[in-house]
Enzyme design. Structure first.
Site, PDB file in Angstrom:
ATOM      1  N   MET A  97      52.169  -6.099  60.266  1.00 11.83           N
ATOM      2  CA  MET A  97      52.837  -5.785  59.012  1.00 11.83           C
ATOM      3  C   MET A  97      54.343  -5.836  59.211  1.00 11.83           C
ATOM      4  O   MET A  97      54.826  -5.650  60.325  1.00 11.83           O
ATOM      5  CB  MET A  97      52.451  -4.391  58.529  1.00 11.83           C
ATOM      6  CG  MET A  97      52.918  -4.086  57.114  1.00 11.83           C
ATOM      7  SD  MET A  97      52.853  -2.329  56.738  1.00 11.83           S
ATOM      8  CE  MET A  97      54.218  -1.726  57.713  1.00 11.83           C
ATOM      9  N   CYS A  98      55.044  -6.047  58.128  1.00 12.21           N
ATOM     10  CA  CYS A  98      56.500  -6.183  58.219  1.00 12.21           C
ATOM     11  C   CYS A  98      57.181  -5.575  57.003  1.00 12.21           C
ATOM     12  O   CYS A  98      56.569  -5.378  55.954  1.00 12.21           O
ATOM     13  CB  CYS A  98      56.894  -7.663  58.290  1.00 12.21           C
ATOM     14  SG  CYS A  98      56.145  -8.543  59.653  1.00 12.21           S
ATOM     15  N   GLY A  99      58.472  -5.319  57.191  1.00 12.00           N
ATOM     16  CA  GLY A  99      59.355  -5.090  56.068  1.00 12.00           C
ATOM     17  C   GLY A  99      60.141  -6.368  55.870  1.00 12.00           C
ATOM     18  O   GLY A  99      60.828  -6.833  56.787  1.00 12.00           O
TER      19      GLY A  99
ATOM     20  N   ASN B 283      54.440 -10.810  55.301  1.00 12.79           N
ATOM     21  CA  ASN B 283      53.942  -9.446  55.458  1.00 12.79           C
ATOM     22  C   ASN B 283      52.470  -9.464  55.080  1.00 12.79           C
ATOM     23  O   ASN B 283      52.103  -9.245  53.922  1.00 12.79           O
ATOM     24  CB  ASN B 283      54.719  -8.472  54.562  1.00 12.79           C
ATOM     25  CG  ASN B 283      54.160  -7.064  54.636  1.00 12.79           C
ATOM     26  OD1 ASN B 283      53.589  -6.673  55.645  1.00 12.79           O
ATOM     27  ND2 ASN B 283      54.326  -6.310  53.565  1.00 12.79           N
TER      28      ASN B 283
END
Length: 611
Positions: free
Chosen positions: A1-3, A76
């Site tokens: 997951m990412c921002g 994401n």
């Protein structure tokens, strides 16, 4: 997951990412942060791409990820099917590889249509001066947009802020109705922002004739793409059959329900086969979400028996119990599973500690009784309904899988801490949603996902903070299997036809009602929310069934709603938890009791406004 975040400026001036937004993006992706800027002089525009990675799969891959042609991907998401991703592969690299081979908009849409799993994407094609962005059809990953008042800037981000001195009033969730493209070359020449929409449709359906978007920033316009291109939903449309077959056997409709009432249905070979099919598809959905996780310890460190890689938002209700049983199938037996159970402190005036024995007149006896009563009140103040059912559920899991270490994490929240964390963190994460319901659920999920609480072992208690990067949540079960009380109301007033319409509406609005908010809330702890009940294969299976196979609302509470799932629970060996009636998280955790009781769930929540 990412921002992930992209800032576009229709001038050659430098793009700036606000400090408070960057901080919240970094919370989502603590393992690696990086920016890439791109400035084009003719036509004139500039872009800033910022990504903050939570390492979940394969080799740690910094983002933004750029190919040899200068195309830039911010991803994401998780690829759980559709595209081939090996156990050691990084899905961001796989997605960019496929996108780099695209030669037309239809090719880009074809790639995105194949992906099974949650995603939000920002993809810049340099030669075409075009940015593609959007969310998966359920909106399981957050993406927000805002624009400057003078139509010269545009921002996309996983999470924003509601600071009163910022441009927070312009933030909206990107509607999960399709994928969008922004032609920066045209926008720069025209000095205006115009989006093209490529909508999601079911195979065989016609695209909508018109489209209005309530969440669009005021300075941005949008049109349907003029090429007629679409994205195909990766699930079939819902079965809307209305003629229910009459079952041969039904349990006695009494006020008391038990698992034996459900076993009557399993005498039917056809029903039992349907239940086993649900278990198979749901088990595979859980497997995809709990395996192939990065090993979190350095080679020089000894494994910690207390450190779990997977946690479950756990109330002891049927949704979380089934996730726990299925996770137990696919997680190594020597690894713990964290069961995160949140409770908000009850007011002492509402706790009945019991009375002392008659005839205790001695002062010392009174003093001892006062101390005992004080201790009892202290221990009872977090005995909310979800704590009670959670402990009961824990015992069921121990009976089914005694070798597993189940970390039942009692997360106790006082009103003082709630107020502090709401102001510092939660109000910004819930934003731009703003209702009383968003506040209640957002706060409950934030504290639960943080995973800081107490584990009781016999008479001993110890502090525990969950190390799990993956958090399983049961959202999606009620929406598909008629689990809410409003489903009974609709069935009572409008029959099966009304219930079918209600369920279709539930699934259609889940992106705007729940999922973006929950992704922002859980992601703030550097953890990833995963939703097995919204796996494409699970939804496809449930959508293939007529409504009366999924629920029978003529039956009493604890049996009729989510009937098929309750039968699956019995088939998996669960007992009393299989017939627990639905209790919403805000009531089970008792957060709703802490605030103004005269509020309605849909009211604007003044507590979410920061000073």
């Amino acid at each position: 997951m990412c921002g992930i975040c992209c800032v576009v400026n229709l001038t050659a001036s430098q793009c700036v990412l606000q400090k408070h937004v960057r901080e919240k993006l970094r919370n989502r992706g603590p393992d690696c942060s990086q920016d890439i800027t791109d400035m084009v002089l003719d036509p004139s525009y500039s872009c800033l791409f910022s990504a903050h990675v939570l390492h979940m799969r394969g080799v740690l891959t910094p983002q933004p990820l750029q190919d040899k042609d200068g195309n830039i991907l911010l991803w994401n998401g998780e690829v759980f099917g559709g595209l081939t991703v090996g156990a050691e592969d990084n899905d961001t690299k796989v997605v960019l590889h496929h996108l780099s081979l695209c030669r037309s908009p239809s090719d880009v849409l074809s790639v995105l249509s194949q992906v099974k799993g949650p995603w939000a994407i920002i993809y810049y094609r340099k030669a075409e001066h075009c940015i593609w962005f959007g969310r998966d059809f359920f909106g399981r990953r957050s993406l927000l947009w805002s624009s400057g008042p003078e139509e010269c800037s545009f921002t996309l981000t996983s999470v924003s802020s509601c600071l009163p001195d910022s441009d927070s009033a312009y933030w909206q969730e990107v509607p999960a109705v399709g994928v969008y493209s922004l032609d920066l070359k045209k926008c720069s020449y025209n000095r205006s922002l115009k989006l093209e929409l490529y909508p999601w449709v079911y195979i065989g359906d016609e695209p909508p004739n018109d489209f209005t978007c309530e969440g669009l920033p005021s300075s941005v316009s949008m049109v349907m793409n003029d090429s007629g291109l679409l994205l195909n939903f990766p699930v079939p449309s819902m079965n809307t059959s209305l003629t229910a077959a009459t079952p041969n056997d039904k349990p006695n409709q009494t006020s008391q329900t038990s698992p034996d009432d459900l076993k009557v249905f399993l005498k039917s070979t056809e029903k039992r086969e349907m239940v086993r099919n649900l278990i198979d598809v749901l088990s595979e959905a859980v497997r995809r979400r709990v395996q192939c996780l990065p090993y979190q310890l350095k080679l020089t460190e000894e494994p910690n028996d207390d450190e779990a890689q997977v946690a479950i938002l756990f109330s002891g209700g049927i949704d979380s119990m089934i996730l726990a049983v299925l996770a137990d199938r696919h997680i190594p037996a020597d690894r713990p599973i964290d069961l995160l159970n949140v409770a908000f402190k009850l007011q002492e005036s509402k706790i009945n500690p019991g009375s002392t024995k008659k005839g205790q007149t001695n002062k010392r006896q009174h003093a001892s009784a006062d101390i005992a009563q004080s201790d009892q009140v202290k221990s009872n103040c977090f005995n909310v309904p979800d704590r009670i059912t959670g402990r009961a559920g824990l015992q069921e899991l121990k009976n089914l899988s005694p070798a597993r270490k189940w970390n039942f994490v009692e997360i106790n929240v006082t009103q003082e801490e709630l107020k502090e964390m709401r102001e510092k963190h939660i109000s910004h994460l819930v934003h731009p949603l703003d209702t009383v319901l968003d506040d209640s659920i957002g706060c409950a999920v934030w504290f639960a996902a943080r995973g800081t609480g107490i584990i009781s072992e016999g008479t001993e208690q110890r502090r525990h903070t969950s190390t799990a990067k993956v958090v399983l949540t049961g959202i999606g079960a009620d929406e598909q299997l008629a689990g809410y009380s409003r489903h009974r109301v609709r069935f009572k007033t409008s029959g099966l036809k009304g219930l079918v319409k209600e369920l279709a509406m539930e699934l259609g609005r889940i992106s705007s009602r729940n999922l973006g908010r929950d992704d922002r809330i859980i992601g703030d702890h550097g953890k990833e929310a995963r939703f097995p009940y919204l796996d494409e294969d699970v939804v496809s299976f449930l959508n293939s069934l007529p409504v009366w196979e999924k629920a029978d609302l003529c039956l009493p509470r604890g049996i009729g709603e989510k009937l098929l799932l309750r039968l699956a629970a019995v088939e998996l060996g669960l007992g009393p938890s299989a017939v627990l009636p639905k209790r919403a998280m805000q009531f089970g955790s008792r957060i709703a009791k802490l605030e103004n009781r005269h509020e309605k769930a849909s009211d604007k929540c003044k507590r979410l406004v920061t000073s």
